[in-house]
Design a protein around this motif. Structure first.
Motif, PDB file in Angstrom:
ATOM      1  N   LEU A  59      59.717  25.560  36.613  1.00  0.00           N
ATOM      2  CA  LEU A  59      61.374  26.046  36.156  1.00  0.00           C
ATOM      3  C   LEU A  59      61.673  26.920  36.350  1.00  0.00           C
ATOM      4  O   LEU A  59      62.937  27.972  36.678  1.00  0.00           O
ATOM      5  CB  LEU A  59      61.388  25.249  34.405  1.00  0.00           C
ATOM      6  CG  LEU A  59      63.069  25.534  33.743  1.00  0.00           C
ATOM      7  CD1 LEU A  59      64.095  23.851  35.036  1.00  0.00           C
ATOM      8  CD2 LEU A  59      62.669  24.855  33.048  1.00  0.00           C
ATOM      9  N   GLN A  60      60.729  28.068  35.236  1.00  0.00           N
ATOM     10  CA  GLN A  60      60.719  29.615  35.849  1.00  0.00           C
ATOM     11  C   GLN A  60      61.323  30.617  36.730  1.00  0.00           C
ATOM     12  O   GLN A  60      61.790  31.256  37.234  1.00  0.00           O
ATOM     13  CB  GLN A  60      59.559  30.209  35.075  1.00  0.00           C
ATOM     14  CG  GLN A  60      58.979  29.411  33.606  1.00  0.00           C
ATOM     15  CD  GLN A  60      59.665  30.179  32.963  1.00  0.00           C
ATOM     16  OE1 GLN A  60      60.647  30.738  32.591  1.00  0.00           O
ATOM     17  NE2 GLN A  60      60.366  29.147  31.508  1.00  0.00           N
ATOM     18  N   ALA A  61      60.585  29.464  37.704  1.00  0.00           N
ATOM     19  CA  ALA A  61      61.070  30.402  39.471  1.00  0.00           C
ATOM     20  C   ALA A  61      62.205  29.812  40.214  1.00  0.00           C
ATOM     21  O   ALA A  61      63.384  30.141  40.597  1.00  0.00           O
ATOM     22  CB  ALA A  61      59.860  29.536  40.144  1.00  0.00           C
ATOM     23  N   GLU A  62      63.209  29.527  38.960  1.00  0.00           N
ATOM     24  CA  GLU A  62      64.179  28.634  39.664  1.00  0.00           C
ATOM     25  C   GLU A  62      65.133  29.358  39.211  1.00  0.00           C
ATOM     26  O   GLU A  62      65.734  30.352  38.109  1.00  0.00           O
ATOM     27  CB  GLU A  62      65.202  27.210  38.999  1.00  0.00           C
ATOM     28  CG  GLU A  62      63.667  26.162  39.181  1.00  0.00           C
ATOM     29  CD  GLU A  62      64.107  25.248  40.457  1.00  0.00           C
ATOM     30  OE1 GLU A  62      65.179  25.711  41.090  1.00  0.00           O
ATOM     31  OE2 GLU A  62      62.454  25.524  41.248  1.00  0.00           O
ATOM     32  N   PRO A  63      66.237  29.781  40.520  1.00  0.00           N
ATOM     33  CA  PRO A  63      67.165  30.815  40.132  1.00  0.00           C
ATOM     34  C   PRO A  63      68.367  30.142  38.989  1.00  0.00           C
ATOM     35  O   PRO A  63      68.640  28.874  39.311  1.00  0.00           O
ATOM     36  CB  PRO A  63      67.564  31.542  41.681  1.00  0.00           C
ATOM     37  CG  PRO A  63      67.185  30.419  42.145  1.00  0.00           C
ATOM     38  CD  PRO A  63      66.186  29.775  41.582  1.00  0.00           C
TER      39      PRO A  63
END
Length: 897
Positions: A59-63
């Motif tokens: 989730l952290q990589a989702e813009p």
């Protein structure tokens, strides 16, 4: 991410005793004089949402651009749509979302600085079906179960006066072996499990000493009536006091019962000492002189129960205030339900919490509108199916005097794959959801029974939506007995119950089902005679057999009904085949309800009857009638707007509200010039006018059903007015039906059809004007809750018409003008070989077809064959008789021109 600051709702609700009484659901506003020790912050707006991925790391990589802004209540699902008139519905084939999996919610908020030093608790009224919660990166906990309120202690992670980030992972993955939800009920069911934070979210602040907020989502207060007479009642109140500090604390516990005028009816004061990081329970037994009973819909009187904690200086530390009704319930196996010694007729409905366009994310005002619509119909009880429902419906039922059946989501399945035993995790989840249900709804006077399951007695007659088992069938009794015992331990005062499907029902010759009804105190029977099996007339003897089997057990009919589509209509509710795949004409739904209610109203041993269902609801196991992924048994449509005809049948029977309703109002373009007019009316006298001419007057119609047969319609518009004469004036209902010029001259009968099939050239009506025979249909693959594929029939441009037929020995009496008429008969042999079926056809007594062998004449089965002849009508009738000499006669369509 854009910073979003939620508005703080500082619920400083100081209460004088008078104001405490005024806070009942039936009252208006109140005024404040002293600050309430609790502060509540609504976390409703400004959430960001994203569907998937599985893990927080991914989730952290989702813009930020991939997230959308939402408010709670919220669900990412949109399920079920009607296939006709899509422009009139919010759900369409193009916008439905049936994805089940992981959804993420994120909220940035700033709590006030002045709550520093207070305890804080995040409260989720529901999250479906597994919720994992982080605050400022700290894992607060996980909740497994999609229907109950839960709270998490957020004190250590919260930063008062600063921005906080709340992250919630919600998982509604469909349960399967090895899935994340494999041990979370429900495992299956004829309803869709939506995903999301579909009820409210709040942040609650308290002092270190408080009435316990970590007790299974409960209020921390458990009150019950232990005795009640007109002279005096005794109410027992159990209170859990929690100390979250590191020091022992001494408090004063005050328990009050306040009447509707704000006067203290009874109270008790006691001291309580709680050790550090500990919880203690105290019980108050208060006597109420001359109590005012909660008497159901007759008089739903509510007191207000107030529990206060104060310190040595008399400063208020905590307070809980909730409505309370003094009542005692008794179930009698012979005579039904008694409330405070008075018999109560429980006219009930089942209720699912979804609606078109909103799914489960409905607002309290939506629930209030639903409840008002049910009460308008005369409902006095609601079966809250098949899971725990929220606070709004319980509060409304308390206020308005409805009795409630509360239920956990143990539905149809309790093991995965070929396992014969539930896992330890599933057993624990069932126990958890039952404990939460009872803890959270314990104080509601409306709740009269705890249900521990629904239809887990299929045995080896397992329906398709449950799945197929190749080996032995699991035994539900051990789990049921465990849950039944737990329910009695948690609440000895209320009886247990469950709903069964299958005892005494023979789906097939080798059907074997477990007897589960004997496990609980009360029995509930879901029975669909005339829909899934048998005939409506079979219901009475079946219920009598169940009653004789367990004469000491109070019994209710907890589901009955039929599917109904407001766009599908029949000229004769008895004209179609007796099959679970029948087209879902609104008129047949009415017929089933008429027949079922006529039977059940004569059974005094039934403590309640519950229609299935109040509203159409989402179910991806279904494709039938005019709907996709909707169970159409509701007596109100999925958008909760259109009341189907059966609604008015019950309103006429269950209320004294002047009611007059003409059925089939949406069957506007009529197929035949001769019609039956059916009116639901509770008027002493009901009249019918057609095009301004009085047709007749009927008095006190049996079962509130007024019927005028043989009504002749004119070409063009026909205006019908039914008028009921009541003491306070007449009540009218009006409809307009249209008859085309062609239909006025020609009669096209789709034999064996409940709903006429489509034809490219002619407007057929459904099967009617017949005497004798049975209706049948030729279908392709299909079954379960899905409409079968159309049959492949050669030699016709109208295969839907040709696929249905009437068979046996039968007669048609077709109303026409006197004189010569051309008759065309269409035949299709379903399966027999030449020589197996031979019959004659007579027209007005003259043999017109001799030794007809359809298979031979058509060149085989599944090929349409027609015969033409002319007959002179006399006395306004063409009579066609079908007399077999070998096997049964058969006909698929009759055309009289």
């Amino acid at each position: 991410m854009r910073r979003i600051h939620c508005l703080l709702m500082l619920c400083f609700l100081p209460l004088t005793l008078e104001n405490q009484a005024q806070m009942s659901p039936t009252s208006g506003t109140h005024r404040s004089t002293v600050a309430d020790p609790r502060v509540e912050m609504s976390l409703r707006d400004g959430w960001r949402f994203k569907l998937g991925p599985e893990s927080a790391t991914e989730l952290q990589a989702e813009p930020d651009a991939t997230w959308t802004t939402v408010s709670v209540p919220h669900t990412w699902n949109r399920v079920g749509y009607y296939k006709d008139a899509p422009a009139s519905h919010s759900n369409t084939a193009q916008n439905v979302v049936t994805t089940q999996g992981v959804g993420w919610y994120k909220l940035v908020f700033t709590p006030p600085a002045n709550v520093s030093g207070m305890e804080s608790f995040l409260q989720f009224d529901a999250a479906s079906r597994i919720a994992t919660v982080w605050l400022n990166g700290t894992l607060l906990g996980m909740h497994r179960g999609g229907f109950s309120r839960f709270r998490l202690d957020s004190t250590a992670a919260l930063k008062p006066g600063h921005e906080n980030t709340l992250t919630v992972k919600v998982d509604n993955t469909k349960p399967a072996l090895g899935s994340s939800t494999a041990d979370v009920l429900p495992l299956t069911g004829d309803f869709f499990v939506y995903g999301g934070l579909y009820r409210l979210v709040n942040l609650i602040f308290t002092r270190k000493m408080h009435i316990d907020l970590m007790d299974h989502g409960s209020s921390g207060v458990y009150a019950k009536t232990t005795s009640a007479t007109p002279a005096s009642a005794k109410v027992q109140v159990r209170v859990r006091v929690r100390n979250d500090s590191e020091q022992s604390g001494a408090l004063v516990l005050r328990t009050l019962l306040v009447d509707a005028q704000g006067k203290v009816a009874a109270q008790q004061v006691q001291s309580v000492t709680v050790g550090p990081a500990n919880v203690v329970e105290r019980t108050a037994d208060i006597a109420v002189p001359h109590p005012h009973f909660w008497q159901g819909v007759e008089d739903p009187y509510l007191y207000r129960l107030v529990v206060e904690l104060s310190n040595k200086s008399s400063k208020l530390v905590d307070r809980v205030s909730l409505p309370f009704g003094i009542r005692q319930v008794r179930f009698d196996a012979q005579n039904g339900l008694f409330l405070n010694g008075k018999h109560v007729a429980v006219h009930g409905v089942g209720y699912h919490q979804d609606r078109e366009g909103k799914g489960w994310a409905s607002e309290p005002e939506d629930v209030a509108a639903d409840e008002a619509m049910m009460r308008e119909m005369g409902v006095t009880g609601i079966r809250l199916t098949h899971y725990q429902h929220g606070q709004p419906i319980h509060d409304l039922a308390d206020r308005d005097g409805l009795v409630l059946w509360d239920e956990i989501p143990l539905v149809s399945q309790w093991t995965q794959g070929e396992s014969l035993q539930p896992t330890a995790e599933l057993r624990e989840n069932a126990r958890q959801q039952l404990q939460e249900l009872i803890a959270q709804d314990f104080n509601h006077p409306s709740v009269i029974t705890w249900s521990i399951g629904n239809e887990i007695d299929f045995g080896n007659s397992i329906p398709a939506f449950v799945g197929n088992k190749t080996g032995a069938v699991p035994d539900p009794l051990p789990l049921l007995k465990e849950l039944n015992q737990l329910a009695h331990e948690l609440d000895p005062g209320r009886p247990t119950t469950l709903a069964t499907c299958c005892e005494g029902i023979r789906y097939a010759p080798d059907t074997v089902v477990p007897i589960t009804a004997s496990v609980t105190d009360l029995a509930g029977a879901n029975r669909y005679f005339g829909w899934y099996y048998g005939k409506p007339s079979d219901l009475g003897s079946h219920l009598d057999t169940l009653h004789r089997t367990r004469p000491a057990q109070p019994t209710a009919v907890t589901e009955y009904g039929a599917g109904g589509a407001i766009s599908l209509h029949s000229d004769n509710a008895l004209g179609g085949p007796e099959s679970r795949n029948r087209p879902q004409a609104e008129e047949y739904e009415s017929y089933i309800h008429e027949q079922n209610w006529s039977t059940m109203r004569s059974k005094p041993y039934l403590w309640g009857t519950f229609i299935w269902n109040s509203f159409d609801f989402g179910s991806t196991t279904r494709s039938e009638g005019n709907a996709q992924d909707i169970n159409t048994k509701g007596i109100v449509t999925f958008d909760h707007k259109y009341r189907k005809d059966p609604y008015f049948f019950y309103k006429a029977n269950w209320t004294t509200t002047p009611t007059v309703h003409i059925n089939s109002s949406l069957y506007i373009e009529r197929a035949y010039r001769m019609a039956e007019v059916r009116v639901y009316s509770n008027a002493p006298m009901t009249s019918l006018k057609v095009n301004g001419k009085l047709v007749g007057v009927l008095a006190n119609c049996p079962d509130r059903i007024c019927v005028w047969n043989g009504i002749v319609l004119s070409p063009g518009a026909n205006n019908l007015i039914a008028s009921g004469s009541f003491p306070k004036g007449d009540v009218d209902d009006k409809v307009q039906w249209r008859l085309s010029d062609a239909a006025a001259k020609e009669t096209y009968i789709d034999c064996g059809a409940l709903v006429a099939g489509a034809s490219p050239e002619k407007h057929f009506g459904s099967d009617t004007f017949f005497e004798g025979g049975t209706a049948q249909v030729i279908t392709g693959p299909g079954g379960g809750f899905r409409a079968p594929a159309p049959a492949s029939i050669a030699g016709t441009r109208s295969p839907e018409v040709a696929a249905t037929y009437r068979t046996g020995t039968f007669t048609y009496r077709v109303p026409v003008d006197d004189g010569p008429h051309s008759v065309v008969l269409t035949f299709v042999e379903p399966s027999l070989h030449p020589g197996d079926r031979i019959f004659d056809v007579f027209a007005n007594g003259q043999k017109v077809l001799t030794n007809l062998d359809v298979a031979a004449a058509a060149g085989g089965a599944l090929t349409a064959y027609q015969q033409h002849f002319v007959v002179n009508a006399r006395d306004g009738m063409v009579t066609l008789e079908f007399r077999p000499t070998k096997g049964d006669a058969i006909v698929s369509a009759i055309e009289v021109q």
